[in-house]
Design a protein around this motif. Structure first.
Motif, PDB file in Angstrom:
ATOM      1  N   SER A  55      17.610  36.969   3.337  1.00  0.00           N
ATOM      2  CA  SER A  55      18.408  37.506   2.346  1.00  0.00           C
ATOM      3  C   SER A  55      18.792  38.980   2.310  1.00  0.00           C
ATOM      4  CB  SER A  55      18.114  36.951   0.928  1.00  0.00           C
ATOM      5  OG  SER A  55      18.944  37.462   0.049  1.00  0.00           O
ATOM      6  N   ILE A  66      28.180  36.456   0.945  1.00  0.00           N
ATOM      7  CA  ILE A  66      28.083  34.961   1.904  1.00  0.00           C
ATOM      8  C   ILE A  66      26.701  34.456   1.546  1.00  0.00           C
ATOM      9  CG2 ILE A  66      27.137  36.553   3.950  1.00  0.00           C
ATOM     10  CD1 ILE A  66      29.058  33.437   4.081  1.00  0.00           C
ATOM     11  N   ILE A  67      25.613  35.535   1.505  1.00  0.00           N
ATOM     12  CA  ILE A  67      24.147  34.588   1.322  1.00  0.00           C
ATOM     13  C   ILE A  67      24.031  34.150  -0.092  1.00  0.00           C
ATOM     14  CG2 ILE A  67      23.187  37.033   0.410  1.00  0.00           C
ATOM     15  CD1 ILE A  67      21.739  34.523   3.235  1.00  0.00           C
ATOM     16  N   LEU A  69      26.593  32.618  -1.785  1.00  0.00           N
ATOM     17  CA  LEU A  69      27.023  31.198  -1.570  1.00  0.00           C
ATOM     18  C   LEU A  69      26.378  30.325  -0.933  1.00  0.00           C
ATOM     19  CD1 LEU A  69      29.695  29.805  -2.132  1.00  0.00           C
ATOM     20  CD2 LEU A  69      30.616  30.523  -0.016  1.00  0.00           C
ATOM     21  N   ILE A  70      25.730  30.761   0.269  1.00  0.00           N
ATOM     22  CA  ILE A  70      24.779  29.838   1.182  1.00  0.00           C
ATOM     23  C   ILE A  70      23.542  29.424   0.431  1.00  0.00           C
ATOM     24  CG2 ILE A  70      23.264  29.805   3.315  1.00  0.00           C
ATOM     25  CD1 ILE A  70      25.272  31.548   4.802  1.00  0.00           C
ATOM     26  N   GLY A  71      22.837  30.269  -0.266  1.00  0.00           N
ATOM     27  CA  GLY A  71      21.792  30.173  -1.193  1.00  0.00           C
ATOM     28  C   GLY A  71      21.975  28.982  -2.367  1.00  0.00           C
ATOM     29  N   LEU A  73      24.467  26.785  -2.442  1.00  0.00           N
ATOM     30  CA  LEU A  73      24.697  25.337  -1.810  1.00  0.00           C
ATOM     31  C   LEU A  73      23.471  24.604  -1.307  1.00  0.00           C
ATOM     32  CD1 LEU A  73      27.979  26.251   0.039  1.00  0.00           C
ATOM     33  CD2 LEU A  73      27.848  24.881  -1.959  1.00  0.00           C
ATOM     34  N   THR A  74      22.885  25.459  -0.672  1.00  0.00           N
ATOM     35  CA  THR A  74      21.641  24.758  -0.224  1.00  0.00           C
ATOM     36  C   THR A  74      20.524  24.535  -0.825  1.00  0.00           C
ATOM     37  OG1 THR A  74      20.766  26.877   0.621  1.00  0.00           O
ATOM     38  CG2 THR A  74      21.762  25.856   2.385  1.00  0.00           C
ATOM     39  N   THR A 101      15.464  28.056   0.163  1.00  0.00           N
ATOM     40  CA  THR A 101      16.692  28.044  -0.282  1.00  0.00           C
ATOM     41  C   THR A 101      16.999  29.086  -1.730  1.00  0.00           C
ATOM     42  OG1 THR A 101      16.719  26.067  -1.381  1.00  0.00           O
ATOM     43  CG2 THR A 101      17.408  26.013   0.636  1.00  0.00           C
ATOM     44  N   LEU A 104      16.805  32.891  -0.985  1.00  0.00           N
ATOM     45  CA  LEU A 104      18.059  33.246  -0.429  1.00  0.00           C
ATOM     46  C   LEU A 104      19.086  33.995  -1.589  1.00  0.00           C
ATOM     47  CD1 LEU A 104      19.473  30.655   1.954  1.00  0.00           C
ATOM     48  CD2 LEU A 104      18.168  32.790   2.611  1.00  0.00           C
ATOM     49  N   ALA A 168      27.914  27.663  -7.319  1.00  0.00           N
ATOM     50  CA  ALA A 168      28.174  27.802  -5.834  1.00  0.00           C
ATOM     51  C   ALA A 168      29.949  27.728  -6.061  1.00  0.00           C
ATOM     52  CB  ALA A 168      27.791  26.802  -4.903  1.00  0.00           C
ATOM     53  N   ARG A 176      34.461  36.457  -4.004  1.00  0.00           N
ATOM     54  CA  ARG A 176      34.744  36.642  -2.462  1.00  0.00           C
ATOM     55  C   ARG A 176      35.503  38.095  -2.262  1.00  0.00           C
ATOM     56  NH1 ARG A 176      39.126  31.842  -1.703  1.00  0.00           N
ATOM     57  NH2 ARG A 176      40.206  31.907  -3.707  1.00  0.00           N
TER      58      ARG A 176
END
Length: 383
Positions: A55, A66-67, A69-71, A73-74, A101, A104, A168, A176
């Motif tokens: 991260s 971006i990280i 959002l990914i964190g 969601l996952t 996850t 992140l 998320a 964003r």
């Protein structure tokens, strides 16, 4: 946007603290030994280390959006996997996915907050973020401890997953447009990371993070077992763990939080870790409900002094261009502390009294070393 990021911090730590009263009893219910229960608790934080470091690097390279959002969601997906667990070995695997996850999320969120804090108010700013951590420490254990008597652990984790999914979606809509901090130069990554680890302030922040969460790892493993041995249920464990959060949040939000802008972080660090060490020693002897609550209140004051101190040290000692990496490693040390705490106590197979005494002596030793370092530095400056 700042308030929304505070919410992300809150729910990420809520996810962490809500596990504390229920995870080791859940592992034992699946037939795990005390050692495997320690493995279950510690694996989450071991995976956190990898998530934290990744991260930090992605945050500096691509920005926090971006990280985050990914964190989120996952992490939402990983939390649903608890419903598939039917054996202790499978629980260890799910804990790894969950820990990675979640790892992140936090460095990116704190980098966002730190880069937008006014330098002269950075102590108060980290105290406010600490207040959200404190609120999570109140709500998380109380929620899971009370609800666990009525629903299963996988159900509690599923609710956490739904919350992460909602966050998320909101993050995609609200964050964003956030622009990342541009690097002023193009230093080689190896030199940047190497110089960061050699900085005394960052070294102390990392050490403080490690030992803060070492004690949390011991609490996560041993306190639920001690409470059960005394004849109380998971609800009592939840309210005990919430007690230190209530006390911490009062220190974070009351006017006393100005102390973090006016007193050197090293002094408040030493004071905080001393109180935490003393509370561990008191926990080793406590066998009545009143003394348990009083001891957790002392722990809460220590936590409230230590958390802003190590964050202030990190902000003062790092530049915005590599603060993502600094926070990544910082929270990696948080995670390693929990791993070390739960794994060490599990491997030594200590009684609850022995585990709390061992931890208390260790924290007091670290406090003494910190005070020695502070006096040594003052002596060198005076010469």
């Amino acid at each position: 946007m700042r308030f929304f990021v505070y919410l992300i911090v809150f729910f990420s730590f809520f996810d962490l603290f809500s596990q504390l009263p229920i995870m080791s009893p859940f592992a034992l219910s699946l037939g795990a030994s005390t050692f495997v229960a320690g493995l279950v608790v510690g694996t989450y934080s071991l995976a956190n280390v990898f998530g934290n470091v990744i991260s930090g690097f992605v945050t500096d390279k691509r920005g926090p959006f971006i990280i985050l959002l990914i964190g989120l969601l996952t992490n939402a997906f990983a939390l649903t996997l608890y419903s598939t667990v039917h054996a202790a070995w499978l629980l260890v695997a799910v804990r790894f996915a969950h820990g990675f996850t979640n790892g992140l999320i936090i460095p990116a969120a704190f980098t966002f907050l730190a880069n937008r804090a006014e330098p002269e108010k950075r102590g108060k700013s980290v105290a406010i973020s600490g207040a959200f951590v404190g609120m999570a420490a109140i709500a998380g254990p109380a929620y899971s401890g009370i609800v666990a008597s009525k629903v299963s652990t996988p159900s509690i984790m599923f609710v956490n997953g739904v919350i992460m999914l909602i966050l998320a979606i909101l993050a995609f809509l609200l964050l964003r447009s956030v622009k990342r901090v541009k690097k002023p130069n193009d230093k080689p990554k190896e030199k940047m990371v190497g110089s960061m680890f050699r900085h005394p302030g960052i070294q102390r922040a990392f050490a403080g993070a490690f030992f803060l969460m070492f004690s949390q790892g011991v609490l996560a493993l041993i306190l639920p077992l001690k409470v059960e041995a005394l004849g109380f249920d998971t609800k009592t464990t939840g309210t005990l763990l919430s007690t230190f959060g209530i006390v911490a949040i009062l220190v974070f939000l009351l006017p006393i939080n100005r102390i973090f802008d006016h007193v050197k972080p090293m002094i408040t660090l030493a004071f905080g870790i001393s109180l935490m060490g003393a509370s561990m020693l008191l926990l080793s002897r406590a066998d009545e409900l009143g003394s348990l609550y009083g001891t957790m209140a002392v722990y809460g004051v220590g936590f409230a002094f230590l958390f802003p101190s190590i964050n202030s040290l990190l902000i003062d000692s790092s530049e915005a261009a590599y603060r993502g990496k600094a926070y990544g490693y910082f929270y990696a040390f948080f995670s390693m502390g929990v791993v070390a705490g739960s794994y060490t106590i599990g491997a030594l197979n200590l009684s609850s009294q022995g585990a709390f005494m061992f931890t208390g002596v260790l924290l007091l030793f670290v406090a003494a070393f910190t005070i020695y370092g502070l006096f040594k530095k003052q002596t060198v400056v005076s010469r």
